[in-house]
Design an enzyme around this catalytic site. Structure first.
Site, PDB file in Angstrom:
ATOM      1  N   ARG A 192      71.462  86.340   6.964  1.00  0.00           N
ATOM      2  CA  ARG A 192      70.919  87.482   6.245  1.00  0.00           C
ATOM      3  C   ARG A 192      71.740  88.764   6.355  1.00  0.00           C
ATOM      4  O   ARG A 192      71.527  89.703   5.598  1.00  0.00           O
ATOM      5  CB  ARG A 192      69.486  87.750   6.725  1.00  0.00           C
ATOM      6  CG  ARG A 192      68.508  86.688   6.265  1.00  0.00           C
ATOM      7  CD  ARG A 192      67.149  86.867   6.903  1.00  0.00           C
ATOM      8  NE  ARG A 192      67.170  86.559   8.324  1.00  0.00           N
ATOM      9  CZ  ARG A 192      66.162  86.782   9.153  1.00  0.00           C
ATOM     10  NH1 ARG A 192      65.059  87.359   8.713  1.00  0.00           N
ATOM     11  NH2 ARG A 192      66.243  86.451  10.427  1.00  0.00           N
ATOM     12  N   ARG A 196      74.271  82.737  14.180  1.00  0.00           N
ATOM     13  CA  ARG A 196      73.711  83.300  12.942  1.00  0.00           C
ATOM     14  C   ARG A 196      74.747  84.094  12.149  1.00  0.00           C
ATOM     15  O   ARG A 196      74.414  85.069  11.481  1.00  0.00           O
ATOM     16  CB  ARG A 196      72.492  84.189  13.222  1.00  0.00           C
ATOM     17  CG  ARG A 196      71.301  83.434  13.782  1.00  0.00           C
ATOM     18  CD  ARG A 196      70.004  84.212  13.566  1.00  0.00           C
ATOM     19  NE  ARG A 196      68.964  83.705  14.451  1.00  0.00           N
ATOM     20  CZ  ARG A 196      68.336  84.436  15.375  1.00  0.00           C
ATOM     21  NH1 ARG A 196      68.638  85.701  15.532  1.00  0.00           N
ATOM     22  NH2 ARG A 196      67.416  83.896  16.138  1.00  0.00           N
ATOM     23  N   ARG A 243      70.895  82.507  -1.712  1.00  0.00           N
ATOM     24  CA  ARG A 243      69.608  81.998  -1.235  1.00  0.00           C
ATOM     25  C   ARG A 243      68.435  82.520  -2.062  1.00  0.00           C
ATOM     26  O   ARG A 243      67.298  82.073  -1.868  1.00  0.00           O
ATOM     27  CB  ARG A 243      69.385  82.438   0.222  1.00  0.00           C
ATOM     28  CG  ARG A 243      69.889  81.520   1.323  1.00  0.00           C
ATOM     29  CD  ARG A 243      69.027  80.293   1.563  1.00  0.00           C
ATOM     30  NE  ARG A 243      67.607  80.505   1.488  1.00  0.00           N
ATOM     31  CZ  ARG A 243      66.847  80.995   2.473  1.00  0.00           C
ATOM     32  NH1 ARG A 243      67.392  81.331   3.624  1.00  0.00           N
ATOM     33  NH2 ARG A 243      65.542  81.143   2.315  1.00  0.00           N
ATOM     34  N   ASP A 294      68.637  74.454  10.294  1.00  0.00           N
ATOM     35  CA  ASP A 294      67.595  75.036  11.132  1.00  0.00           C
ATOM     36  C   ASP A 294      67.192  73.995  12.153  1.00  0.00           C
ATOM     37  O   ASP A 294      67.277  72.784  11.885  1.00  0.00           O
ATOM     38  CB  ASP A 294      66.390  75.455  10.296  1.00  0.00           C
ATOM     39  CG  ASP A 294      65.387  76.265  11.123  1.00  0.00           C
ATOM     40  OD1 ASP A 294      65.536  77.503  11.179  1.00  0.00           O
ATOM     41  OD2 ASP A 294      64.498  75.655  11.738  1.00  0.00           O
ATOM     42  N   TYR A 345      57.503  74.620  19.678  1.00  0.00           N
ATOM     43  CA  TYR A 345      57.026  74.832  18.308  1.00  0.00           C
ATOM     44  C   TYR A 345      55.962  73.805  17.936  1.00  0.00           C
ATOM     45  O   TYR A 345      54.938  74.133  17.329  1.00  0.00           O
ATOM     46  CB  TYR A 345      58.188  74.738  17.314  1.00  0.00           C
ATOM     47  CG  TYR A 345      59.012  75.998  17.215  1.00  0.00           C
ATOM     48  CD1 TYR A 345      58.449  77.190  16.758  1.00  0.00           C
ATOM     49  CD2 TYR A 345      60.363  76.003  17.565  1.00  0.00           C
ATOM     50  CE1 TYR A 345      59.206  78.348  16.655  1.00  0.00           C
ATOM     51  CE2 TYR A 345      61.124  77.148  17.473  1.00  0.00           C
ATOM     52  CZ  TYR A 345      60.545  78.322  17.013  1.00  0.00           C
ATOM     53  OH  TYR A 345      61.297  79.466  16.916  1.00  0.00           O
TER      54      TYR A 345
END
Length: 355
Positions: free
Chosen positions: A42, A38, A51, A87, A162
Protein backbone atom coordinates in the site's frame (compact mmCIF):
# COMPACT_ATOMS: atom_id res chain seq x y z
CA UNK A 1 21.78 -32.00 -11.35
CA UNK A 2 20.36 -29.86 -14.13
CA UNK A 3 22.25 -27.00 -15.71
CA UNK A 4 20.23 -24.34 -13.91
CA UNK A 5 20.88 -25.70 -10.42
CA UNK A 6 23.69 -24.85 -8.05
CA UNK A 7 25.79 -27.29 -6.01
CA UNK A 8 23.95 -26.09 -2.89
CA UNK A 9 20.76 -27.85 -3.93
CA UNK A 10 17.90 -26.64 -6.08
CA UNK A 11 18.79 -22.95 -6.08
CA UNK A 12 18.97 -21.47 -9.58
CA UNK A 13 22.53 -20.45 -10.43
CA UNK A 14 21.28 -17.08 -11.70
CA UNK A 15 20.61 -15.98 -8.12
CA UNK A 16 23.16 -18.11 -6.25
CA UNK A 17 25.86 -15.42 -6.12
CA UNK A 18 23.47 -12.55 -5.37
CA UNK A 19 24.36 -10.36 -2.37
CA UNK A 20 21.18 -11.45 -0.58
CA UNK A 21 21.89 -15.18 -0.80
CA UNK A 22 25.57 -14.66 0.00
CA UNK A 23 24.63 -12.76 3.15
CA UNK A 24 22.18 -15.51 4.13
CA UNK A 25 25.03 -18.02 3.75
CA UNK A 26 27.30 -15.74 5.81
CA UNK A 27 29.69 -15.22 2.88
CA UNK A 28 31.45 -11.95 1.91
CA UNK A 29 29.20 -9.51 0.05
CA UNK A 30 29.90 -6.47 -2.20
CA UNK A 31 27.44 -4.47 -0.10
CA UNK A 32 24.87 -5.21 2.59
CA UNK A 33 21.77 -6.45 0.78
CA UNK A 34 18.44 -4.75 1.42
CA UNK A 35 14.82 -5.75 1.11
CA UNK A 36 11.74 -4.70 3.05
CA UNK A 37 8.90 -6.69 4.52
CA UNK A 38 5.68 -5.43 2.88
CA UNK A 39 7.77 -3.70 0.20
CA UNK A 40 5.07 -4.70 -2.30
CA UNK A 41 1.98 -3.01 -1.02
CA UNK A 42 0.00 0.00 0.00
CA UNK A 43 2.93 2.43 0.21
CA UNK A 44 3.19 2.30 -3.59
CA UNK A 45 0.71 4.25 -5.76
CA UNK A 46 1.24 1.75 -8.59
CA UNK A 47 0.15 -1.03 -6.21
CA UNK A 48 -3.00 0.80 -5.20
CA UNK A 49 -3.79 1.35 -8.88
CA UNK A 50 -3.50 -2.30 -9.96
CA UNK A 51 -5.33 -3.54 -6.84
CA UNK A 52 -8.24 -1.13 -7.29
CA UNK A 53 -11.51 -3.04 -6.94
CA UNK A 54 -9.76 -6.42 -6.47
CA UNK A 55 -10.23 -8.09 -3.06
CA UNK A 56 -7.00 -9.09 -1.31
CA UNK A 57 -7.40 -12.86 -1.51
CA UNK A 58 -8.47 -12.69 -5.15
CA UNK A 59 -5.39 -10.62 -5.96
CA UNK A 60 -3.23 -13.40 -4.48
CA UNK A 61 -4.75 -15.91 -6.91
CA UNK A 62 -4.14 -14.01 -10.17
CA UNK A 63 -0.64 -14.94 -11.41
CA UNK A 64 -0.18 -11.90 -13.68
CA UNK A 65 -1.27 -9.53 -10.93
CA UNK A 66 0.94 -11.24 -8.35
CA UNK A 67 3.87 -10.94 -10.77
CA UNK A 68 3.31 -7.23 -11.35
CA UNK A 69 2.89 -6.42 -7.65
CA UNK A 70 5.96 -8.46 -6.65
CA UNK A 71 8.10 -6.70 -9.27
CA UNK A 72 6.98 -3.15 -8.43
CA UNK A 73 9.35 -2.51 -5.48
CA UNK A 74 12.27 -4.16 -7.30
CA UNK A 75 11.84 -1.75 -10.19
CA UNK A 76 11.23 1.29 -7.99
CA UNK A 77 13.64 0.79 -5.08
CA UNK A 78 16.42 -1.40 -6.47
CA UNK A 79 16.12 -3.85 -3.56
CA UNK A 80 18.30 -6.96 -3.52
CA UNK A 81 15.42 -9.43 -3.28
CA UNK A 82 11.76 -9.68 -4.19
CA UNK A 83 9.25 -11.22 -1.83
CA UNK A 84 6.38 -13.18 -3.30
CA UNK A 85 3.13 -11.23 -3.01
CA UNK A 86 0.64 -13.30 -1.05
CA UNK A 87 -0.88 -13.54 2.42
CA UNK A 88 -0.27 -15.95 5.25
CA UNK A 89 -3.87 -17.24 5.11
CA UNK A 90 -3.71 -18.19 1.41
CA UNK A 91 -2.96 -21.89 2.08
CA UNK A 92 -5.83 -22.04 4.59
CA UNK A 93 -8.21 -20.58 2.01
CA UNK A 94 -6.83 -23.03 -0.57
CA UNK A 95 -7.82 -26.05 1.53
CA UNK A 96 -11.38 -24.79 1.77
CA UNK A 97 -11.63 -22.84 5.01
CA UNK A 98 -14.27 -20.11 5.01
CA UNK A 99 -12.18 -17.01 5.65
CA UNK A 100 -11.68 -13.59 4.19
CA UNK A 101 -9.41 -10.60 4.63
CA UNK A 102 -11.55 -7.67 5.73
CA UNK A 103 -10.12 -4.23 4.87
CA UNK A 104 -8.95 -2.47 8.00
CA UNK A 105 -9.41 -5.62 10.09
CA UNK A 106 -7.37 -8.50 8.67
CA UNK A 107 -8.11 -12.21 8.28
CA UNK A 108 -11.51 -13.23 9.65
CA UNK A 109 -12.50 -16.89 10.01
CA UNK A 110 -16.22 -17.69 9.74
CA UNK A 111 -16.06 -20.76 12.00
CA UNK A 112 -13.08 -20.73 14.41
CA UNK A 113 -11.23 -23.95 15.21
CA UNK A 114 -12.12 -24.73 18.83
CA UNK A 115 -12.67 -28.51 19.12
CA UNK A 116 -11.02 -31.75 18.04
CA UNK A 117 -13.81 -32.27 15.50
CA UNK A 118 -12.83 -28.96 13.90
CA UNK A 119 -9.39 -30.35 13.02
CA UNK A 120 -11.01 -32.44 10.27
CA UNK A 121 -11.42 -29.22 8.27
CA UNK A 122 -7.64 -28.87 8.03
CA UNK A 123 -6.90 -31.26 5.18
CA UNK A 124 -3.52 -31.63 3.49
CA UNK A 125 -2.48 -28.96 0.98
CA UNK A 126 -1.60 -30.21 -2.51
CA UNK A 127 0.27 -28.35 -5.28
CA UNK A 128 -2.96 -28.41 -7.29
CA UNK A 129 -4.66 -26.35 -4.56
CA UNK A 130 -2.26 -23.49 -5.27
CA UNK A 131 -1.45 -23.94 -8.96
CA UNK A 132 -1.62 -20.14 -9.31
CA UNK A 133 1.44 -19.91 -7.02
CA UNK A 134 3.47 -22.20 -9.26
CA UNK A 135 2.40 -20.22 -12.33
CA UNK A 136 3.18 -16.83 -10.74
CA UNK A 137 6.62 -17.88 -9.52
CA UNK A 138 7.44 -19.21 -12.97
CA UNK A 139 6.56 -15.81 -14.44
CA UNK A 140 8.49 -14.00 -11.72
CA UNK A 141 11.75 -15.91 -11.90
CA UNK A 142 11.93 -15.26 -15.64
CA UNK A 143 11.46 -11.53 -15.04
CA UNK A 144 13.73 -11.25 -12.00
CA UNK A 145 16.80 -12.89 -13.51
CA UNK A 146 19.63 -12.61 -10.96
CA UNK A 147 17.40 -11.04 -8.27
CA UNK A 148 16.30 -13.70 -5.75
CA UNK A 149 12.65 -14.33 -4.99
CA UNK A 150 11.76 -15.00 -1.35
CA UNK A 151 8.84 -17.32 -0.78
CA UNK A 152 7.02 -17.21 2.51
CA UNK A 153 4.41 -18.68 4.78
CA UNK A 154 2.80 -18.00 8.13
CA UNK A 155 4.20 -20.06 10.98
CA UNK A 156 1.97 -22.57 12.79
CA UNK A 157 1.48 -20.45 15.93
CA UNK A 158 0.41 -17.34 14.04
CA UNK A 159 -1.94 -19.33 11.78
CA UNK A 160 -3.36 -21.11 14.84
CA UNK A 161 -3.94 -17.81 16.61
CA UNK A 162 -6.07 -16.56 13.69
CA UNK A 163 -7.93 -19.86 13.39
CA UNK A 164 -8.74 -20.21 17.09
CA UNK A 165 -9.53 -16.55 17.72
CA UNK A 166 -11.50 -16.18 14.49
CA UNK A 167 -9.53 -13.07 13.55
CA UNK A 168 -6.84 -10.70 14.83
CA UNK A 169 -6.41 -10.48 18.60
CA UNK A 170 -4.38 -8.47 21.09
CA UNK A 171 -4.59 -11.00 23.90
CA UNK A 172 -4.85 -14.41 22.14
CA UNK A 173 -7.07 -15.51 25.01
CA UNK A 174 -8.78 -18.34 23.11
CA UNK A 175 -5.56 -19.61 21.56
CA UNK A 176 -3.71 -19.51 24.89
CA UNK A 177 -6.66 -21.11 26.66
CA UNK A 178 -6.40 -24.05 24.27
CA UNK A 179 -2.60 -24.16 24.59
CA UNK A 180 -2.76 -24.26 28.41
CA UNK A 181 -6.07 -26.09 28.88
CA UNK A 182 -6.00 -28.71 26.12
CA UNK A 183 -2.33 -29.18 25.23
CA UNK A 184 -3.06 -32.36 23.25
CA UNK A 185 -5.52 -30.61 20.94
CA UNK A 186 -3.17 -27.62 20.64
CA UNK A 187 -0.24 -29.84 19.69
CA UNK A 188 -2.30 -31.66 17.07
CA UNK A 189 -3.54 -28.35 15.64
CA UNK A 190 -0.01 -26.96 15.29
CA UNK A 191 1.29 -30.23 13.87
CA UNK A 192 -1.37 -30.19 11.17
CA UNK A 193 -0.62 -26.54 10.41
CA UNK A 194 3.09 -27.39 10.20
CA UNK A 195 2.31 -29.93 7.45
CA UNK A 196 0.20 -27.39 5.53
CA UNK A 197 2.87 -24.69 5.91
CA UNK A 198 5.68 -27.01 4.81
CA UNK A 199 3.68 -28.08 1.76
CA UNK A 200 3.07 -24.43 0.84
CA UNK A 201 6.78 -23.59 1.12
CA UNK A 202 7.74 -26.65 -0.93
CA UNK A 203 5.47 -25.51 -3.76
CA UNK A 204 7.21 -22.13 -3.79
CA UNK A 205 10.73 -23.56 -3.68
CA UNK A 206 10.04 -26.12 -6.38
CA UNK A 207 8.59 -23.37 -8.56
CA UNK A 208 11.80 -21.33 -8.24
CA UNK A 209 11.91 -19.36 -4.96
CA UNK A 210 15.54 -18.84 -3.88
CA UNK A 211 14.83 -18.47 -0.15
CA UNK A 212 11.85 -18.72 2.20
CA UNK A 213 10.74 -16.74 5.22
CA UNK A 214 8.53 -18.10 7.97
CA UNK A 215 6.50 -15.28 9.53
CA UNK A 216 5.61 -15.99 13.15
CA UNK A 217 4.18 -12.52 13.42
CA UNK A 218 2.45 -12.88 16.78
CA UNK A 219 4.68 -15.35 18.63
CA UNK A 220 6.12 -12.51 20.73
CA UNK A 221 2.98 -12.90 22.85
CA UNK A 222 4.50 -16.04 24.41
CA UNK A 223 6.93 -16.63 27.26
CA UNK A 224 10.08 -18.57 26.27
CA UNK A 225 9.08 -21.71 28.21
CA UNK A 226 5.68 -21.80 26.49
CA UNK A 227 7.31 -21.26 23.10
CA UNK A 228 9.79 -24.08 23.64
CA UNK A 229 7.16 -26.54 24.85
CA UNK A 230 4.09 -25.64 22.81
CA UNK A 231 5.22 -23.95 19.58
CA UNK A 232 8.82 -24.71 18.73
CA UNK A 233 8.22 -28.39 17.75
CA UNK A 234 5.88 -27.30 14.95
CA UNK A 235 8.31 -24.64 13.67
CA UNK A 236 11.13 -27.19 13.75
CA UNK A 237 8.99 -29.54 11.67
CA UNK A 238 8.47 -26.85 9.01
CA UNK A 239 12.16 -25.97 8.76
CA UNK A 240 13.22 -29.61 8.65
CA UNK A 241 10.70 -30.33 5.89
CA UNK A 242 12.42 -27.86 3.53
CA UNK A 243 16.01 -28.32 4.71
CA UNK A 244 16.91 -30.62 1.81
CA UNK A 245 16.31 -27.95 -0.81
CA UNK A 246 19.41 -26.00 0.16
CA UNK A 247 17.67 -22.62 0.15
CA UNK A 248 18.16 -20.18 3.06
CA UNK A 249 15.39 -20.27 5.65
CA UNK A 250 14.53 -17.01 7.43
CA UNK A 251 12.51 -16.85 10.66
CA UNK A 252 10.83 -13.62 11.77
CA UNK A 253 8.50 -12.53 14.55
CA UNK A 254 7.51 -9.29 16.26
CA UNK A 255 8.30 -8.60 19.90
CA UNK A 256 10.51 -11.69 20.02
CA UNK A 257 13.54 -10.29 21.84
CA UNK A 258 13.21 -12.95 24.56
CA UNK A 259 12.74 -15.70 21.96
CA UNK A 260 15.58 -14.96 19.54
CA UNK A 261 17.80 -17.81 20.70
CA UNK A 262 14.95 -20.31 20.51
CA UNK A 263 13.86 -19.06 17.08
CA UNK A 264 17.36 -19.69 15.79
CA UNK A 265 17.35 -23.08 17.46
CA UNK A 266 14.15 -23.96 15.58
CA UNK A 267 16.17 -24.33 12.40
CA UNK A 268 16.43 -21.02 10.59
CA UNK A 269 19.59 -20.00 8.74
CA UNK A 270 18.70 -16.32 9.20
CA UNK A 271 16.91 -14.86 12.22
CA UNK A 272 14.87 -11.72 11.67
CA UNK A 273 15.08 -9.13 14.44
CA UNK A 274 12.54 -6.40 15.13
CA UNK A 275 13.64 -2.88 16.13
CA UNK A 276 13.56 -3.45 19.90
CA UNK A 277 16.90 -5.28 20.22
CA UNK A 278 20.16 -3.95 18.70
CA UNK A 279 21.70 -6.39 16.23
CA UNK A 280 24.91 -6.90 18.22
CA UNK A 281 22.84 -7.91 21.26
CA UNK A 282 20.58 -10.04 19.04
CA UNK A 283 23.67 -11.87 17.75
CA UNK A 284 24.68 -12.64 21.33
CA UNK A 285 21.22 -14.06 22.05
CA UNK A 286 21.00 -16.08 18.84
CA UNK A 287 24.55 -17.44 19.04
CA UNK A 288 27.00 -18.30 16.27
CA UNK A 289 26.21 -19.91 12.95
CA UNK A 290 23.26 -17.71 11.95
CA UNK A 291 22.91 -14.60 9.83
CA UNK A 292 20.63 -11.82 11.09
CA UNK A 293 18.06 -9.72 9.28
CA UNK A 294 16.88 -6.26 10.30
CA UNK A 295 16.21 -3.95 11.94
CA UNK A 296 15.40 -0.26 11.36
CA UNK A 297 12.23 0.92 13.11
CA UNK A 298 9.68 1.44 10.27
CA UNK A 299 8.54 4.73 11.81
CA UNK A 300 12.02 6.25 11.33
CA UNK A 301 11.11 6.62 7.65
CA UNK A 302 8.66 9.39 8.60
CA UNK A 303 11.55 11.52 9.91
CA UNK A 304 13.97 13.69 7.91
CA UNK A 305 16.48 12.14 5.51
CA UNK A 306 19.27 13.07 7.94
CA UNK A 307 17.49 11.30 10.80
CA UNK A 308 16.92 8.21 8.65
CA UNK A 309 20.61 8.11 7.76
CA UNK A 310 21.65 8.53 11.40
CA UNK A 311 19.42 5.69 12.57
CA UNK A 312 20.48 3.53 9.62
CA UNK A 313 24.15 4.01 10.53
CA UNK A 314 23.32 2.86 14.07
CA UNK A 315 21.84 -0.36 12.66
CA UNK A 316 24.80 -0.89 10.34
CA UNK A 317 27.31 -0.20 13.12
CA UNK A 318 25.57 -2.72 15.38
CA UNK A 319 25.74 -5.22 12.50
CA UNK A 320 29.41 -4.62 11.78
CA UNK A 321 30.63 -7.77 13.56
CA UNK A 322 27.91 -10.13 12.32
CA UNK A 323 28.67 -13.27 10.32
CA UNK A 324 25.99 -12.23 7.83
CA UNK A 325 23.55 -9.32 7.70
CA UNK A 326 20.53 -8.59 5.53
CA UNK A 327 19.27 -5.04 6.06
CA UNK A 328 15.51 -4.77 6.57
CA UNK A 329 13.02 -2.92 8.69
CA UNK A 330 12.10 -4.27 12.11
CA UNK A 331 8.59 -4.95 10.77
CA UNK A 332 6.70 -4.21 7.55
CA UNK A 333 6.62 -1.01 5.54
CA UNK A 334 3.79 1.15 6.89
CA UNK A 335 1.13 2.07 4.30
CA UNK A 336 1.66 5.84 4.55
CA UNK A 337 5.46 5.63 4.08
CA UNK A 338 6.86 7.85 1.33
CA UNK A 339 8.15 5.45 -1.35
CA UNK A 340 11.03 7.84 -2.13
CA UNK A 341 12.26 7.43 1.46
CA UNK A 342 12.59 3.69 0.83
CA UNK A 343 14.44 4.25 -2.45
CA UNK A 344 16.87 6.64 -0.71
CA UNK A 345 17.35 4.14 2.11
CA UNK A 346 18.34 1.34 -0.28
CA UNK A 347 20.83 3.62 -2.01
CA UNK A 348 22.25 4.79 1.32
CA UNK A 349 22.82 1.26 2.64
CA UNK A 350 24.40 0.14 -0.64
CA UNK A 351 26.72 3.15 -0.76
CA UNK A 352 27.58 3.17 2.94
CA UNK A 353 28.46 -0.55 2.99
CA UNK A 354 30.19 -0.87 -0.41
CA UNK A 355 33.30 -3.01 0.00
Amino acid sequence: MSANESPAGRQPTATYDSPFLKACRREPVPHTPVWFMRQAGRSLPEYRKVREGVPMLESCMRPELVTEITLQPVRRHGVDAAIYFSDIVVPLKAIGLDLDIKPGVGPVVAEPIRTRADLARLRDLTPEDVSYVTEAIGLLTRELGPTPLIGFAGAPFTLASYLVEGGPSRTYENAKAMMYGDPGLWADLLDRLADITAAFLKVQIEAGASAVQLFDSWVGALAPADYRRSVMPASVKVFEAVAGYGVPRVHFGVGTGELLGLMGEAGADVVGVDWRVPLDEAARRVGPGKALQGNLDPTVLFASTEAVETKTREVLDAAAGLEGHVFNLGHGVMPSTDPDALTRLVEYVHTHTAR
